[in-house]
Design a protein around this motif. Structure first.
Motif: not given
Ligand code: 13P
Ligand code: SF4
Length: 330
Positions: A183-211
């Motif tokens: 679908r192409d729903m029109v989106l309101w511009d809101g976000a959860c302060m907990v879930h939007e603060q993750y670092s994708v770079e750090k997550i990727a590094d952690l995944m490399d550390e723990h394959p």
């Protein structure tokens, strides 16, 4: 306004910060008061472990709404955040609904004020509104149907493909549903302060550390995190996944309270909190959920305050999209 008034009155009367006799056994007293008042305690997975353990039911937003819909208790004590208690009140207008701390709000709910959303909606007269349950009762009155993260895809797919939709208030969940449904729903511009603060770079590094670890994520996370995830789902779905999946290690991209149930359900497995952009902030904790504690729960049950109240017309209008969701989710 009414809620603020109650809160001020409570603070004046010293209820919220009422000193508690250190000799009191809080868990015993809470259980005694609960029985005496025929109350039911509903807790979300994001509150502290002791508040999950004392609950009659602990679950995700959908499970909690379903439980609120079927309870025969006289009083509902909602150990979670304000929008969840409002939902319980809308479903049960004749029951008393209390919340240990009225300040337990939600960044998503606050991101979509009624007037601003009404103006936004007016720009799309041929669209229907699907609102994520993490919004105010007022916003629900502007919605055609409500959804939670557990049933969002199913709810959106209940509309014909040709029906244009607005999704509010979480743009991340909205993007995720768009990707799952085409679908192409029109989106309101809101976000959860907990879930939007993750670092994708750090997550990727952690995944490399723990394959050997799998990344599991709540759909309130931003798209880059979701693209890396092995599994995406509501809190209940994530909990189910770690019990059924054969991996022994998980990187968990959702609020820290869920670790309590994960460790209980699979003590032999390892759970690592997904890293934040700012490693010093303790951002995996939802500061709203964490306003709840055993002392406040005890005071709240004892005084039956603070109470969640809503105007009658909000209950009447808000009930329609919530009951539609519950019907589809049976
Ligand atoms: P669920 O427990 O419904 O997945 O919701 C998560 C959440 O953010 C509640 O505030
Ligand atoms: Fe709201 Fe996010 Fe806290 Fe859930 S975790 S209550 S969505 S701020």
């Amino acid at each position: 306004m009414e809620q603020l008034h109650i809160e001020k009155m409570l603070e004046e009367k010293g209820f919220i910060d009422e000193p508690i006799d250190p000799e009191i056994k809080l868990v015993e007293e809470i259980n005694r008061l609960k029985k005496e008042k025929n109350a039911v305690i509903l807790s979300h997975f994001y509150v502290d472990g002791d508040l999950q353990d004392i609950a009659d039911y602990v679950g995700d937003s959908l499970g909690l709404a379903q439980e609120a819909a079927k309870t025969d208790a006289d009083m509902i004590v909602f150990v979670g955040v304000h929008f969840m208690a409002e939902t319980a009140k809308i479903i049960n207008p004749s029951k008393k609904v209390i919340l240990p701390d009225l300040k337990a709000g939600c960044s998503l709910a606050e991101s979509a004020p009624y007037e601003k959303f009404a103006e936004f909606k007016a720009n799309y007269p041929d669209h229907k509104v699907v609102s994520y349950v993490n919004c105010s009762a007022d916003l629900k009155t502007l919605s055609d149907i409500v959804c939670t993260s557990a049933n969002a895809v199913k709810i959106v797919e209940s509309f014909p493909k040709s029906q244009k939709l607005i999704f509010a208030p979480d743009k991340n969940l909205g993007n995720y549903i768009n990707s799952q449904t085409g679908r192409d729903m029109v989106l309101w511009d809101g976000a959860c302060m907990v879930h939007e603060q993750y670092s994708v770079e750090k997550i990727a590094d952690l995944m490399d550390e723990h394959p050997d670890a799998e990344l599991i994520a709540h759909p309130e996370c931003e798209t880059p995190v979701l693209l890396l995830a092995n599994h995406i789902g509501s809190t209940t779905a994530l909990l189910k996944y770690i019990q059924e999946n054969s991996s022994k290690k998980y990187i968990v991209a959702t609020e820290s309270g869920i670790f309590h149930q994960m460790k209980k359900a699979a003590p032999e497995k390892t759970f690592i909190a997904a890293p934040s952009v700012d490693s010093t902030c303790g951002c995996n904790d939802c500061s709203y959920m964490k306003l709840n504690n055993l002392q406040k729960l005890y005071t709240c049950l004892k005084h039956e305050l603070p109470e969640v109240t809503l105007p009658e017309d909000v209950i009447e209008k808000g009930k329609i999209p919530i009951l539609r969701m519950l019907e589809i989710s049976k």
